[in-house]
Design an enzyme around this catalytic site. Structure first.
Site, PDB file in Angstrom:
ATOM      1  N   HIS A 140       4.988   5.047  14.172  1.00 38.73           N
ATOM      2  CA  HIS A 140       5.556   6.060  13.318  1.00 38.73           C
ATOM      3  C   HIS A 140       4.760   6.581  12.188  1.00 38.73           C
ATOM      4  CE1 HIS A 140       5.648   2.236  11.105  1.00 38.73           C
ATOM      5  NE2 HIS A 140       5.532   3.069   9.999  1.00 38.73           N
TER       6      HIS A 140
ATOM      7  N   GLU B 154      -2.035   5.244   2.904  1.00 39.55           N
ATOM      8  CA  GLU B 154      -1.927   3.734   2.649  1.00 39.55           C
ATOM      9  C   GLU B 154      -3.469   3.347   2.183  1.00 39.55           C
ATOM     10  OE1 GLU B 154       1.635   4.458   5.013  1.00 39.55           O
ATOM     11  OE2 GLU B 154      -0.644   4.994   5.363  1.00 39.55           O
TER      12      GLU B 154
ATOM     13  N   GLU C 111      -0.644  -8.962  -1.322  1.00 39.67           N
ATOM     14  CA  GLU C 111      -1.253  -8.578  -0.224  1.00 39.67           C
ATOM     15  C   GLU C 111      -2.449  -7.545  -0.588  1.00 39.67           C
ATOM     16  OE1 GLU C 111       0.799  -7.392   3.924  1.00 39.67           O
ATOM     17  OE2 GLU C 111       0.343  -5.493   2.830  1.00 39.67           O
TER      18      GLU C 111
ATOM     19  N   ASP D 142       0.856  -1.264  -0.192  1.00 35.91           N
ATOM     20  CA  ASP D 142      -0.005  -0.119  -0.093  1.00 35.91           C
ATOM     21  C   ASP D 142       0.717   1.259   0.001  1.00 35.91           C
ATOM     22  OD1 ASP D 142       1.066  -0.091   2.542  1.00 35.91           O
ATOM     23  OD2 ASP D 142      -0.803  -0.749   3.447  1.00 35.91           O
TER      24      ASP D 142
ATOM     25  N   ARG E 203       1.986   8.551   9.889  1.00 34.85           N
ATOM     26  CA  ARG E 203       1.588  10.003  10.030  1.00 34.85           C
ATOM     27  C   ARG E 203       0.587  10.270  10.776  1.00 34.85           C
ATOM     28  NH1 ARG E 203       4.059  12.239   4.831  1.00 34.85           N
ATOM     29  NH2 ARG E 203       5.013  10.419   3.645  1.00 34.85           N
TER      30      ARG E 203
ATOM     31  N   HIS F 234      11.814   5.603  14.872  1.00 37.52           N
ATOM     32  CA  HIS F 234      11.713   5.958  13.332  1.00 37.52           C
ATOM     33  C   HIS F 234      12.687   6.810  12.999  1.00 37.52           C
ATOM     34  CE1 HIS F 234      10.421   6.725   9.172  1.00 37.52           C
ATOM     35  NE2 HIS F 234       9.864   5.255   9.390  1.00 37.52           N
TER      36      HIS F 234
END
Length: 370
Positions: free
Chosen positions: A210, A133, A119, A97, A212, A243
């Site tokens: 991590h 995503e 996936e 994604d 957004r 991260h």
């Protein structure tokens, strides 16, 4: 012989595509395997390429300081154009994604090249969670010709989106293929960051955060929860894999930098990270892949998000969604740390994501339809 072009750009993609690439390489009489990476994430991608001994035929190296989604999208799209013109693959494979995933599928559509989506079918049904995503995977679905769904739930999502059942193949998740090939029970860490961690006498909580949508106040809530958990349970130590993004690093350092029994470590290569999952007692994460990996090793996962596109783990009892609110995270973590019955229910639940042979099934489908 089928020419397969695999395109990926981040560490999670590389982890899940590596078993597929290696499976294609194991059948040189059937497949011509070509690999192109966008390097949307440079350093973390290279770690996985080295581990699985994958040498890309093309490396766009698009990562730039301060890049945003416009930069990634435009550079990847323009960079892939000459590769597709030259190689003319029979099928282009993408995974998951990411922006690289969607852009590669779009570029293939422009050249009328078939797309296989590894996936496929994951959905949160909230276009801003996870961002970007959810839209990336939905748009890739519209373009793809082969939908390699990891679970029956993913297949149902695709059917509900109007995808023909004849183009959907339930394969299991390739991340389990990568995991079983990598985990080593007797592994010894070489990372200096992990030397102070008392693996022998403490229960280890592994934390990653991590995404957004968690930047800002949600991440501060998560870090405050970690601090409260450690202060409440003396036999616990936290390993927080921080991260590389400066937004994440600043928040974690401000709240947890001086907290006893909290270790803020640099991101690990995939191999030691898998071993860290294996040695952990409990996982707190907003990662998608860890929701699939950790249950294979019997590790309960608390998901630091409001929704997940991986509901199979929730239904199976291997993961719980706890959101980003400090008090809820603390309550759910303490329940598992104090109540052994609750912990065992999660630790012993059956992982719904596969048996480690997804890559073989994907290669078989490509052959059968080539």
């Amino acid at each position: 012989m089928l020419k397969i072009l695999s395109v990926f750009g981040t560490r999670p993609e590389a982890i899940k595509m590596a078993p597929v690439v290696k499976e294609l390489e194991r059948r040189p009489d059937k497949f011509k395997s070509v690999v192109a990476v966008t390097a949307q994430h440079r350093e973390m991608l290279d770690q996985v390429l080295n581990l699985f001994a994958i040498r890309p035929d093309y490396d766009l190296d698009i990562m730039k300081p301060g890049q945003d989604l416009f930069d990634i999208t435009s550079r990847a799209l323009l960079g892939l154009k000459p590769i597709l013109e030259k190689e003319e693959p029979d099928v282009l494979l993408v995974q998951g994604d990411t922006t690289t995933t969607f852009v590669a599928a779009l570029a293939s559509f422009y050249f009328k090249i078939k797309v296989g989506h590894v996936e496929a079918g994951l959905r949160s049904f909230d276009k801003y969670h996870p961002f970007p995503e959810e839209i990336n995977r939905s748009l890739t679905t519209v373009i793809a010709d082969y939908h390699f769904a990891p679970t029956k739930t993913a297949k149902e999502n695709l059917l509900n989106a109007g995808i023909s059942e004849a183009s959907i193949y339930v394969t299991g998740n390739t991340v389990i293929d990568a995991l079983v090939q990598t985990v080593k029970p007797d592994y010894a860490f070489a990372q200096p960051d992990l030397e102070p961690v008392d693996f022998a006498n403490k229960r280890i909580i592994l934390v990653t955060a991590h995404r957004r949508e968690n930047w800002g106040e949600p991440l501060r809530q998560i870090c405050r929860a970690v601090k409260e958990i450690v202060e409440a349970v003396p036999d616990v130590e936290v390993v927080f894999s921080v991260h590389l993004n400066p937004v994440v690093r600043q928040t974690a350092s401000e709240i947890l930098g001086d907290v006893d029994r909290v270790h803020l470590i640099e991101p690990l290569d995939y191999e030691p990270f898998v071993q860290l999952i294996n040695k952990a007692y409990l996982i707190l994460t907003d990662s998608g892949g860890i929701q699939e990996e950790a249950p294979s090793l019997g590790k309960p996962v608390l998901v630091l998000r409001e929704v997940t596109e991986r509901p199979e783990g929730v239904e199976a009892g291997t993961v719980r969604i706890v959101g980003r609110d400090t008090s809820r995270i603390v309550d759910e973590a303490l329940l598992l740390l104090i109540n052994s019955g609750e912990y065992e229910k999660m630790a012993r639940a059956v992982n719904p994501y596969g048996d480690g042979h997804a890559s073989e099934r994907i290669a078989d489908v490509l052959l059968d339809n080539g």
